[in-house]
Write a protein that holds these residues in place. Structure first.
Motif, mmCIF file in Angstrom:
data_model
loop_
_atom_site.group_PDB
_atom_site.id
_atom_site.type_symbol
_atom_site.label_atom_id
_atom_site.label_comp_id
_atom_site.label_asym_id
_atom_site.label_seq_id
_atom_site.Cartn_x
_atom_site.Cartn_y
_atom_site.Cartn_z
ATOM 1 N N HIS A 167 75.126 14.581 49.435
ATOM 2 C CA HIS A 167 75.756 15.387 50.472
ATOM 3 C C HIS A 167 76.954 14.659 51.088
ATOM 4 C CE1 HIS A 167 71.602 16.989 50.339
ATOM 5 N NE2 HIS A 167 72.183 18.140 50.624
ATOM 6 N N VAL A 168 77.891 15.455 51.557
ATOM 7 C CA VAL A 168 79.002 14.982 52.367
ATOM 8 C C VAL A 168 78.922 15.733 53.689
ATOM 9 C CG1 VAL A 168 81.516 14.933 52.620
ATOM 10 C CG2 VAL A 168 80.484 14.485 50.377
ATOM 11 N N THR A 169 79.032 15.009 54.809
ATOM 12 C CA THR A 169 78.900 15.659 56.106
ATOM 13 C C THR A 169 80.125 15.408 56.983
ATOM 14 O OG1 THR A 169 77.726 13.764 57.042
ATOM 15 C CG2 THR A 169 76.386 15.504 56.062
ATOM 16 N N ALA A 170 80.380 16.358 57.858
ATOM 17 C CA ALA A 170 81.413 16.274 58.888
ATOM 18 C C ALA A 170 80.933 17.164 60.030
ATOM 19 C CB ALA A 170 82.768 16.746 58.353
ATOM 20 N N PRO A 171 81.506 17.077 61.208
ATOM 21 C CA PRO A 171 81.054 17.928 62.315
ATOM 22 C C PRO A 171 81.066 19.409 61.927
ATOM 23 C CG PRO A 171 82.496 16.222 63.153
ATOM 24 C CD PRO A 171 82.541 16.120 61.656
ATOM 25 N N GLY A 172 79.892 20.034 61.937
ATOM 26 C CA GLY A 172 79.773 21.454 61.604
ATOM 27 C C GLY A 172 79.742 21.761 60.131
ATOM 28 N N LEU A 173 79.761 20.726 59.260
ATOM 29 C CA LEU A 173 79.836 20.939 57.815
ATOM 30 C C LEU A 173 78.849 20.048 57.079
ATOM 31 C CD1 LEU A 173 81.240 21.877 55.105
ATOM 32 C CD2 LEU A 173 82.793 19.938 55.435
ATOM 33 N N THR A 174 78.107 20.644 56.144
ATOM 34 C CA THR A 174 77.334 19.886 55.162
ATOM 35 C C THR A 174 77.729 20.386 53.786
ATOM 36 O OG1 THR A 174 75.449 19.600 56.649
ATOM 37 C CG2 THR A 174 75.054 19.288 54.300
ATOM 38 N N ALA A 175 78.189 19.482 52.932
ATOM 39 C CA ALA A 175 78.601 19.831 51.574
ATOM 40 C C ALA A 175 77.630 19.205 50.586
ATOM 41 C CB ALA A 175 80.023 19.352 51.299
ATOM 42 N N THR A 176 76.991 20.039 49.770
ATOM 43 C CA THR A 176 76.121 19.569 48.697
ATOM 44 C C THR A 176 76.938 19.512 47.413
ATOM 45 O OG1 THR A 176 74.195 20.602 49.735
ATOM 46 C CG2 THR A 176 74.004 19.995 47.417
ATOM 47 N N VAL A 177 76.993 18.344 46.779
ATOM 48 C CA VAL A 177 77.824 18.176 45.581
ATOM 49 C C VAL A 177 77.020 18.619 44.368
ATOM 50 C CG1 VAL A 177 79.258 16.613 44.232
ATOM 51 C CG2 VAL A 177 78.985 16.249 46.701
ATOM 52 N N ILE A 178 77.392 19.761 43.803
ATOM 53 C CA ILE A 178 76.674 20.350 42.667
ATOM 54 C C ILE A 178 77.058 19.659 41.366
ATOM 55 C CG2 ILE A 178 76.259 22.496 41.409
ATOM 56 C CD1 ILE A 178 77.133 23.978 44.004
ATOM 57 N N LEU A 179 78.347 19.535 41.132
ATOM 58 C CA LEU A 179 78.881 18.856 39.941
ATOM 59 C C LEU A 179 80.108 18.051 40.342
ATOM 60 C CD1 LEU A 179 78.802 21.363 36.920
ATOM 61 C CD2 LEU A 179 77.366 19.339 37.256
ATOM 62 N N GLY A 180 80.356 16.966 39.609
ATOM 63 C CA GLY A 180 81.549 16.181 39.857
ATOM 64 C C GLY A 180 81.437 15.335 41.111
ATOM 65 N N THR A 181 82.601 14.992 41.672
ATOM 66 C CA THR A 181 82.674 14.095 42.825
ATOM 67 C C THR A 181 83.465 14.734 43.949
ATOM 68 O OG1 THR A 181 82.557 12.126 41.408
ATOM 69 C CG2 THR A 181 83.459 11.827 43.613
ATOM 70 N N LEU A 182 82.951 14.589 45.172
ATOM 71 C CA LEU A 182 83.635 15.077 46.371
ATOM 72 C C LEU A 182 83.536 14.003 47.442
ATOM 73 C CD1 LEU A 182 85.010 17.481 47.874
ATOM 74 C CD2 LEU A 182 82.724 18.125 48.641
ATOM 75 N N ASP A 183 84.687 13.540 47.907
ATOM 76 C CA ASP A 183 84.755 12.564 48.994
ATOM 77 C C ASP A 183 83.829 11.367 48.733
ATOM 78 O OD1 ASP A 183 85.758 11.593 51.402
ATOM 79 O OD2 ASP A 183 84.187 12.553 52.601
ATOM 80 N N GLY A 184 83.798 10.891 47.494
ATOM 81 C CA GLY A 184 83.028 9.707 47.131
ATOM 82 C C GLY A 184 81.590 9.955 46.736
ATOM 83 N N ALA A 185 81.091 11.184 46.912
ATOM 84 C CA ALA A 185 79.716 11.515 46.523
ATOM 85 C C ALA A 185 79.727 12.193 45.159
ATOM 86 C CB ALA A 185 79.071 12.419 47.563
ATOM 87 N N THR A 186 78.879 11.723 44.240
ATOM 88 C CA THR A 186 78.898 12.204 42.860
ATOM 89 C C THR A 186 77.561 12.813 42.471
ATOM 90 O OG1 THR A 186 80.521 10.523 42.231
ATOM 91 C CG2 THR A 186 79.267 11.543 40.456
ATOM 92 N N SER A 187 77.616 14.004 41.898
ATOM 93 C CA SER A 187 76.421 14.687 41.417
ATOM 94 C C SER A 187 75.870 13.991 40.176
ATOM 95 C CB SER A 187 76.757 16.142 41.068
ATOM 96 O OG SER A 187 75.748 16.737 40.279
#
Length: 321
Positions: free
Chosen positions: A162-182
């Protein structure tokens, strides 16, 4: 999930001819397609205005559907080649079977990733008994030429980063987002993420400027780069972005899809992704007459017959609008 259209038409896609090399805001409207007796989907890709987003070549959004007194999803055994399927749920469960022997129930926010490679067949159905509501997305990723003949296999990942920010939770399904890799296997540079926004969220999500992106609205209302996006619609965003402004007047859920523009030209017909007319016709014949795609064991019903291939030659022409 299968393309159950009995009048399947070829889709020509891939290539960089119509990649937008700068940020844009292009709203894509869905086409409604009936799957079986009780499931209607909203098809966002391929679309008359946009055929692919990176290697993402097919996107269906379905539900929320009340299936308490219905059979729910019932997709009989059918073939695939040259692609990966991504099953993603917000509500309900889907029972996956395939010709490699996989048998897996996929639940909300768990990754079901099937790599068809050279050939596979599978079925998808709502379990019996099943939850009252069914809501999710089914997506395909085109495999590049170097990997499109790999051995077929299935992956299930119940835990994702997961990637988190105020009011946001992002679950990384595939690939990489903001340093988090599925943990899901990918064959081209891409990303898929599930974004959960709470009411009042006002944040920015970091992006890769070399990727093109699109956002699919799953539920609620969100403003994506200032554009209001309602459930079942998709906003194409182009390339060249380093971040994405997000605002949620209410609780909302989105899917972020992106990747390096897919350079190869390909032909997508029915449930096959290939490169030539001959490949597609051979695959159809093999499904109807040989054991190339294997057997799905345990499904209570007949498998799907393939529609007829159009008489005209299928040509890969790259991206078209």
């Amino acid at each position: 999930m299968s393309n159950l259209d009995r009048q399947a038409v070829p889709t020509v896609c891939g290539g960089r001819g119509f990649v937008v090399a700068e940020p844009v805001r292009e709203l894509l409207s869905p086409r409604r397609v009936q799957l079986g007796e009780s499931t209607e989907v909203r098809r966002l890709l391929p679309n008359l205005g946009r055929r692919m987003v990176g290697a993402w070549a097919f996107v269906d959004h379905y539900g929320p559907d009340d299936i308490a007194d219905e059979p729910g999803m019932q997709v009989p055994p059918h073939p695939h080649m040259g692609l990966q399927t991504v099953s993603w749920l917000h509500e309900g469960e889907v029972l996956h079977r395939d010709s490699t022997g996989s048998l897996q129930t996929i639940r909300p926010r768990e990754l079901g990733l099937m790599t068809s490679g050279r050939a596979i067949s599978h079925s998808e159905e709502s379990p019996r008994p099943h939850a009252r509501f069914l809501h999710g997305a089914q997506l395909w990723v085109a495999l590049p030429d170097a990997h499109r003949h790999v051995e077929p296999h299935f992956q299930h990942h119940a835990e994702l980063p997961h990637v988190t920010a105020p009011g946001l939770t992002a679950t990384v399904i595939l690939g990489t987002l903001d340093g988090a890799t599925s943990p899901g296997t990918t064959y081209t540079p891409l990303v898929g993420a599930d974004l959960t926004l709470t009411a009042g969220a006002d944040t920015r999500l970091p992006l890769d400027p070399d990727f093109e992106y699109a956002v699919l609205s799953m539920s609620g209302e969100a403003h994506v780069d200032g554009v209001p996006l309602l459930p079942g619609s998709m906003l194409y965003l182009g390339c060249g972005r380093t971040d994405l402004p997000l605002h949620a007047p209410s609780d909302a859920a989105l899917m972020l899809l992106g990747g390096e523009p897919f350079e190869e030209e390909l032909v997508m017909w029915w449930n096959f992704v290939g490169r030539t007319d001959e490949e597609i016709r051979q695959a159809r014949e093999d499904w109807m007459k040989s054991d190339r795609f294997g057997e799905v064991k345990g499904y209570d019903g007949d498998r799907l017959d393939a529609p007829e291939v159009p008489a005209a030659q299928l040509k890969a022409r790259g991206r078209v609008r």
